[in-house]
Write a protein that holds these residues in place. Structure first.
Motif: not given
Length: 88
Positions: A35-64
């Motif tokens: 419920v917490f994961i899918f309520e956070n739908r905004t896009s965020v910038e995430i740094r993955l070591l070197i590259p910086e990607v923009t993705m929905p927050l729910w996707g990053a939380l779901l991966i984690a």
């Protein structure tokens, strides 16, 4: 007539069974996390070591969350019968 082990399991209430008691907190925490994961739908910038990607927050939380579940599955080992170990 002697009571067999299958008769005993048939009369044990569902919520009193050890497997259900062990699984209930996992199901509750998983439901709250999803419920917490899918309520956070905004896009965020995430740094993955070197590259910086923009993705929905729910996707990053779901991966984690998924990586945490995989790590838990690898680290938690169940022994078949932990009370039958032979003393050395």
């Amino acid at each position: 007539m002697a009571e067999t082990s299958t008769d005993h399991k048939a009369h044990t209430p569902f919520l009193s069974r050890p497997g259900v008691r062990r699984l209930a907190p996992f199901v509750l925490i998983t439901a709250i996390a999803l419920v917490f994961i899918f309520e956070n739908r905004t896009s965020v910038e995430i740094r993955l070591l070197i590259p910086e990607v923009t993705m929905p927050l729910w996707g990053a939380l779901l991966i984690a969350w998924g990586l945490g579940m995989v790590a838990c599955a690898f680290t938690v080992r169940r022994r078949p019968n932990r009370h039958s170990r032979r003393p050395r």
